[in-house]
Design a protein around this motif. Sequence first.
Motif, PDB file in Angstrom:
ATOM      1  N   ALA A 223      45.686  38.840  46.883  1.00 41.43           N
ATOM      2  CA  ALA A 223      45.933  40.054  46.383  1.00 41.43           C
ATOM      3  C   ALA A 223      44.614  40.389  45.486  1.00 41.43           C
ATOM      4  N   THR A 224      44.525  41.680  45.051  1.00 38.76           N
ATOM      5  CA  THR A 224      43.604  42.148  44.156  1.00 38.76           C
ATOM      6  C   THR A 224      44.044  41.913  42.530  1.00 38.76           C
ATOM      7  N   GLN A 225      42.973  41.244  42.015  1.00 36.52           N
ATOM      8  CA  GLN A 225      43.233  40.730  40.665  1.00 36.52           C
ATOM      9  C   GLN A 225      41.874  40.698  39.649  1.00 36.52           C
ATOM     10  N   LYS A 226      42.276  40.721  38.428  1.00 36.89           N
ATOM     11  CA  LYS A 226      41.095  40.863  37.573  1.00 36.89           C
ATOM     12  C   LYS A 226      40.140  39.547  37.643  1.00 36.89           C
ATOM     13  N   VAL A 227      38.873  39.728  37.499  1.00 33.09           N
ATOM     14  CA  VAL A 227      38.062  38.635  37.538  1.00 33.09           C
ATOM     15  C   VAL A 227      38.060  37.979  35.984  1.00 33.09           C
ATOM     16  N   ALA A 228      38.106  36.725  35.807  1.00 33.90           N
ATOM     17  CA  ALA A 228      37.981  36.131  34.649  1.00 33.90           C
ATOM     18  C   ALA A 228      37.218  34.687  34.818  1.00 33.90           C
ATOM     19  N   ASN A 229      36.264  34.444  34.273  1.00 32.33           N
ATOM     20  CA  ASN A 229      35.452  33.167  34.196  1.00 32.33           C
ATOM     21  C   ASN A 229      34.943  32.818  32.847  1.00 32.33           C
ATOM     22  N   GLU A 230      34.041  31.869  33.006  1.00 33.18           N
ATOM     23  CA  GLU A 230      33.375  31.308  31.666  1.00 33.18           C
ATOM     24  C   GLU A 230      32.500  32.450  31.263  1.00 33.18           C
ATOM     25  N   LYS A 231      31.938  33.223  32.162  1.00 33.92           N
ATOM     26  CA  LYS A 231      30.907  34.529  31.720  1.00 33.92           C
ATOM     27  C   LYS A 231      31.743  35.601  31.404  1.00 33.92           C
ATOM     28  N   LEU A 232      32.813  35.950  32.152  1.00 39.77           N
ATOM     29  CA  LEU A 232      33.682  37.027  31.761  1.00 39.77           C
ATOM     30  C   LEU A 232      34.908  36.947  31.284  1.00 39.77           C
ATOM     31  N   ASN A 233      35.328  37.161  30.158  1.00 33.42           N
ATOM     32  CA  ASN A 233      36.635  36.530  29.755  1.00 33.42           C
ATOM     33  C   ASN A 233      37.105  37.654  28.675  1.00 33.42           C
ATOM     34  N   ALA A 234      38.245  37.362  28.056  1.00 31.91           N
ATOM     35  CA  ALA A 234      38.880  38.547  27.187  1.00 31.91           C
ATOM     36  C   ALA A 234      37.805  38.362  25.708  1.00 31.91           C
ATOM     37  N   SER A 235      36.789  37.607  25.828  1.00 30.14           N
ATOM     38  CA  SER A 235      36.149  37.465  24.447  1.00 30.14           C
ATOM     39  C   SER A 235      35.179  38.907  24.574  1.00 30.14           C
ATOM     40  N   ASN A 236      34.785  39.084  25.758  1.00 31.98           N
ATOM     41  CA  ASN A 236      33.536  39.885  25.976  1.00 31.98           C
ATOM     42  C   ASN A 236      33.910  41.079  27.142  1.00 31.98           C
ATOM     43  N   CYS A 237      35.263  41.184  27.377  1.00 34.15           N
ATOM     44  CA  CYS A 237      35.767  42.089  28.402  1.00 34.15           C
ATOM     45  C   CYS A 237      36.900  42.628  27.862  1.00 34.15           C
ATOM     46  N   ARG A 238      37.007  43.874  27.645  1.00 33.37           N
ATOM     47  CA  ARG A 238      38.148  44.640  26.899  1.00 33.37           C
ATOM     48  C   ARG A 238      39.366  44.690  28.114  1.00 33.37           C
ATOM     49  N   ALA A 239      39.182  44.833  29.458  1.00 28.55           N
ATOM     50  CA  ALA A 239      39.937  44.950  30.164  1.00 28.55           C
ATOM     51  C   ALA A 239      40.937  43.838  30.673  1.00 28.55           C
ATOM     52  N   LEU A 240      40.512  42.575  29.876  1.00 32.68           N
ATOM     53  CA  LEU A 240      41.200  41.353  29.972  1.00 32.68           C
ATOM     54  C   LEU A 240      42.133  41.340  28.675  1.00 32.68           C
ATOM     55  N   GLU A 241      42.045  42.235  27.845  1.00 35.71           N
ATOM     56  CA  GLU A 241      43.085  41.997  26.768  1.00 35.71           C
ATOM     57  C   GLU A 241      44.529  42.431  27.103  1.00 35.71           C
ATOM     58  N   GLY A 242      44.667  42.986  28.339  1.00 39.83           N
ATOM     59  CA  GLY A 242      46.005  43.396  28.848  1.00 39.83           C
ATOM     60  C   GLY A 242      46.471  42.082  29.642  1.00 39.83           C
ATOM     61  N   GLY A 243      45.733  40.982  29.641  1.00 35.02           N
ATOM     62  CA  GLY A 243      46.226  39.782  30.260  1.00 35.02           C
ATOM     63  C   GLY A 243      45.871  39.684  31.771  1.00 35.02           C
ATOM     64  N   TYR A 244      45.949  38.626  32.317  1.00 34.69           N
ATOM     65  CA  TYR A 244      45.219  38.398  33.691  1.00 34.69           C
ATOM     66  C   TYR A 244      46.120  36.921  34.331  1.00 34.69           C
ATOM     67  N   MET A 245      46.045  36.860  35.719  1.00 33.92           N
ATOM     68  CA  MET A 245      46.122  35.679  36.430  1.00 33.92           C
ATOM     69  C   MET A 245      45.016  35.613  37.364  1.00 33.92           C
ATOM     70  N   TYR A 246      44.115  34.637  37.222  1.00 38.23           N
ATOM     71  CA  TYR A 246      43.012  34.651  38.254  1.00 38.23           C
ATOM     72  C   TYR A 246      43.078  33.374  38.978  1.00 38.23           C
ATOM     73  N   THR A 247      43.078  33.394  40.402  1.00 39.09           N
ATOM     74  CA  THR A 247      43.438  32.236  41.027  1.00 39.09           C
ATOM     75  C   THR A 247      42.262  31.767  42.034  1.00 39.09           C
ATOM     76  N   LYS A 248      41.156  32.431  41.889  1.00 40.00           N
ATOM     77  CA  LYS A 248      39.980  31.896  42.704  1.00 40.00           C
ATOM     78  C   LYS A 248      39.322  30.913  42.146  1.00 40.00           C
ATOM     79  N   GLY A 249      39.368  29.701  43.059  1.00 41.18           N
ATOM     80  CA  GLY A 249      38.930  28.285  42.338  1.00 41.18           C
ATOM     81  C   GLY A 249      40.259  27.605  41.417  1.00 41.18           C
ATOM     82  N   ASN A 250      39.701  27.546  40.248  1.00 41.67           N
ATOM     83  CA  ASN A 250      40.916  27.156  39.187  1.00 41.67           C
ATOM     84  C   ASN A 250      41.876  28.487  39.007  1.00 41.67           C
ATOM     85  N   THR A 251      43.099  28.309  38.698  1.00 43.82           N
ATOM     86  CA  THR A 251      43.845  29.225  38.272  1.00 43.82           C
ATOM     87  C   THR A 251      43.688  29.470  36.818  1.00 43.82           C
ATOM     88  N   TYR A 252      43.704  30.768  36.372  1.00 47.17           N
ATOM     89  CA  TYR A 252      43.643  30.699  34.708  1.00 47.17           C
ATOM     90  C   TYR A 252      44.583  31.892  34.479  1.00 47.17           C
TER      91      TYR A 252
END
Length: 302
Positions: free
Chosen positions: A71-100
């Motif tokens: 399914a379409t999901q927000k990208v979240a990783n060690e380089k792009l996360n809620a600390s530097n990406c405003r869009a992730l303040e609304g929460g996320y579930m990222y399942t590619k590779g490890n699930t976060y």
Amino acid sequence: MEENKMAKSLTLTVVANMTANYSEGLGNISSVQKVYKNGKVYSIKSRESLKNAIMVQSGMYDDLQTEVDGATQKVANEKLNASNCRALEGGYMYTKGNTYVRNSSFYLTDAVSCESFVNETRFHNNLYLAMTTAKSKNINLQNNAKDAGLMPYQYEYDKSLKVYSLTIDLEMIGKDENFCNEENYQEASKEEKAERVKSILGAVESLSLIVKGNLDNAEPLFVVGGLSDRKTHYFENVVRVENQKLVISKDLKERLAKGYYAALVEGDNFVNESDIKLELNPMSVTSFFDKLREDVDKYYEV
């Protein structure tokens, strides 16, 4: 209320005149989303719909990145996360590779109508478009309605006073515990945290929605709230509207007296407007949100 440094959240409860959103349609018939409670049916604007509108209008989704993994999901990783990406303040579930998984930094309730639902059905068609098509094909519209694409449709309509609550977790803004141990992780600056919260407040202050192609002004007509030491929708259970009257209860006044603010748009949106002004001493909506922005800056010391 405690001093700002003791606050943990910012909480609001809003009364706004807004259109309900739509649930599943049946053929050419669309019905508004509803909830059943207290033996009656009420139209709603869902919390998901409200949240998406706030994220878009606040600009919080301007840096949104997505990809498909089932399914379409927000990208979240060690380089792009809620600390530097405003869009992730609304929460996320990222399942590619490890699930976060990270919960949202702010929470909304459904916007529920103050009065039980009364069906107002609207009937429409695409007659002009079909006429244009029939003319271009040189066919008779009455005899060849299907070939011209003529399609009648109908939908339930509801625009009414609705109440919803919003609570922002001030301690969570700009942080992402999924990646806080990464070598290049940096928490958002206090200036960035303040801007994110103020962006959300700005969207609520001038909220507008597009429903069925129509622009819907969903700005607050009455709003109460402020910084709180509790992470809860503090005014959710005490803001009520009955027969176009804001219920001025003892509990509402007692909670308001604990360092919170109330605001009102004057214009007889409530039949007891004079009583609201006399007993709650509300400020203007503009002043209310300006005061909240000042409080947010003080909280983050910017």
